[in-house]
Design an enzyme around this catalytic site. Sequence first.
Site, short mmCIF file in Angstrom:
data_model
loop_
_atom_site.label_atom_id
_atom_site.label_comp_id
_atom_site.label_asym_id
_atom_site.label_seq_id
_atom_site.Cartn_x
_atom_site.Cartn_y
_atom_site.Cartn_z
N HIS A 66 9.55 -2.14 -19.63
CA HIS A 66 9.72 -3.29 -19.51
C HIS A 66 8.10 -3.83 -18.57
O HIS A 66 7.45 -4.70 -19.10
CB HIS A 66 10.78 -3.88 -18.63
CG HIS A 66 10.65 -5.27 -18.00
ND1 HIS A 66 11.16 -6.35 -18.96
CD2 HIS A 66 10.76 -5.62 -16.87
CE1 HIS A 66 11.00 -7.31 -18.34
NE2 HIS A 66 10.79 -7.01 -17.09
N ARG B 128 9.58 -3.65 -28.06
CA ARG B 128 8.93 -3.41 -26.88
C ARG B 128 8.64 -2.08 -26.76
O ARG B 128 9.57 -1.25 -26.43
CB ARG B 128 9.51 -3.92 -25.72
CG ARG B 128 9.00 -3.32 -24.21
CD ARG B 128 9.28 -4.28 -23.14
NE ARG B 128 10.74 -4.19 -23.05
CZ ARG B 128 11.50 -3.30 -22.28
NH1 ARG B 128 11.07 -2.11 -22.30
NH2 ARG B 128 12.54 -3.28 -22.20
N TYR C 194 17.85 3.87 -20.77
CA TYR C 194 18.67 2.99 -21.44
C TYR C 194 18.47 2.77 -22.79
O TYR C 194 18.81 2.11 -23.70
CB TYR C 194 18.75 1.31 -20.98
CG TYR C 194 17.23 0.85 -20.84
CD1 TYR C 194 16.59 0.22 -21.86
CD2 TYR C 194 16.57 0.84 -19.36
CE1 TYR C 194 15.50 -0.03 -21.68
CE2 TYR C 194 15.33 0.29 -19.16
CZ TYR C 194 14.63 -0.24 -20.63
OH TYR C 194 13.52 -0.86 -20.52
C1 TPP Z 1 15.43 -17.18 -14.22
C2 TPP Z 1 15.05 -15.64 -14.22
N1 TPP Z 1 16.11 -14.83 -13.94
C3 TPP Z 1 15.85 -13.45 -13.87
C4 TPP Z 1 14.52 -12.79 -14.19
C5 TPP Z 1 14.26 -11.49 -13.96
N2 TPP Z 1 13.94 -10.81 -15.13
C6 TPP Z 1 12.50 -10.81 -15.33
S1 TPP Z 1 12.16 -10.25 -16.82
C7 TPP Z 1 13.78 -10.29 -17.43
C8 TPP Z 1 14.15 -9.84 -18.70
C9 TPP Z 1 13.66 -10.73 -19.74
O1 TPP Z 1 13.94 -10.41 -21.09
P1 TPP Z 1 13.41 -11.03 -22.29
O2 TPP Z 1 13.62 -12.58 -22.16
O3 TPP Z 1 14.17 -10.53 -23.41
O4 TPP Z 1 11.96 -10.82 -22.26
P2 TPP Z 1 10.99 -9.63 -22.38
O5 TPP Z 1 10.70 -9.40 -21.02
O6 TPP Z 1 11.67 -8.63 -23.16
O7 TPP Z 1 9.79 -9.85 -22.99
C10 TPP Z 1 14.67 -10.42 -16.36
C11 TPP Z 1 16.04 -10.76 -16.43
C12 TPP Z 1 13.55 -13.97 -14.10
N3 TPP Z 1 12.36 -13.58 -14.24
N4 TPP Z 1 13.68 -15.11 -14.14
#
Ligand code: TPP
Length: 369
Positions: A265, A261, A274
Amino acid sequence: MTLTEDTALVRPDATALLPGNDPVRVLGTPAAADLDPEDLLRLYRELVLGRRYNEQATALVKQGRLAVYPSSTGQEACQVAAALALSTQDWLFPTYRDTLSVVLRGVDPVQTLTLLRGDWHTGYDPHATRVAPLCTPLATHLPHAVGLAHAARVAGDDVVAMALVGDGGTSEGDFHEALNFAGVWGAPVVFLVQNNGYAISVPLAKQTAAPTLAHKAVGYGVRGVLVDGNDAPAMLGVLTEAVDRARDGGGPTLVEALTYRVDAHTNADDATRYRSTAEVEAWRERDPLDRLERHLRETGRLDTGTIEEARAAAERMAADLRTRMHVEPAVAPLGLFDHVYAEPTPQLLEQREFLLAELSDDVEGNCPP
Ligand SMILES: Cc1ncc(C[n+]2csc(CCOP(=O)(O)OP(=O)(O)O)c2C)c(N)n1
């Protein structure tokens, strides 16, 4: 027959399910020469469009036209390949980061971005488009994808589901339940894990002790494949093969795509807290668009006219998106309560009444119900 022998009979061959040690890579290998030139040019055009779409959507946040935009800059090879690997009758199950895949499946970009503008639950009809709503709760859409794929198979419909998830999402219970059901039922589903290195600020090393995320499939009897997620032809090849296999009754596949990425985020995140600039720069060197463009130029398959044409098409898309996103949407606040449950709960009805009363108090009449 003893129980052990009996079990041995049904145990899948784990070695056949394991991902190879090296990710599948195509660009820069002799295999690249065998690829259909038309497919390569199509991938190139879509990558150019995808990059421009990400830039435009990011700008729309700064202009106050989108509440939030989780960019897929750097991950476009995954996004493009996921959309191109599916046939018209198949289903896509995207997350909040996968709007590019949704657009490339043919959904109108403004409708695709409706949720991220905050206007409505989802801006397109999932049944008509065969694209599930963008899923914000991590991994909750994965059991849905398996259920839909399994149900289609039982009904005799020729449907494959492609479910997208991030590296962080693979730690969720729903991910494991979905993999388990997919394996048990042999559902025609492909899980694409875009391993972009981080779940917001949590790096992969703190997310899992598994050797690769593709290994997570094996415990559920599902095939795992590891692929270079910034190699667009490799991505398209691996996903097309997985979709074809699922369609032919060969069961589910989990594809782990190694990618990055490049942006934060979302616009609400400061990624410099980070990760280092040097790390980001190292990944920019592996940019999927630059790599394909370089490869096509070096092999004499890309001329200036084609590049200009691709960029001009991307500009037209961006200009159209900009113009239409600057039109104030007609929102109906009470619509918030529609489609939440088939039978609304008493609490939901109470909240609806509360909002109705508030709207009625609006003497200016700025917020018609
Ligand atoms: C069940 C749940 N827990 C926490 C969150 C908060 N949250 C939103 S995005 C994220 C990180 C997700 O990372 P990843 O799965 O690697 O996907 P990326 O955003 O890198 O595409 C978190 C913890 C959420 N959306 N849903």
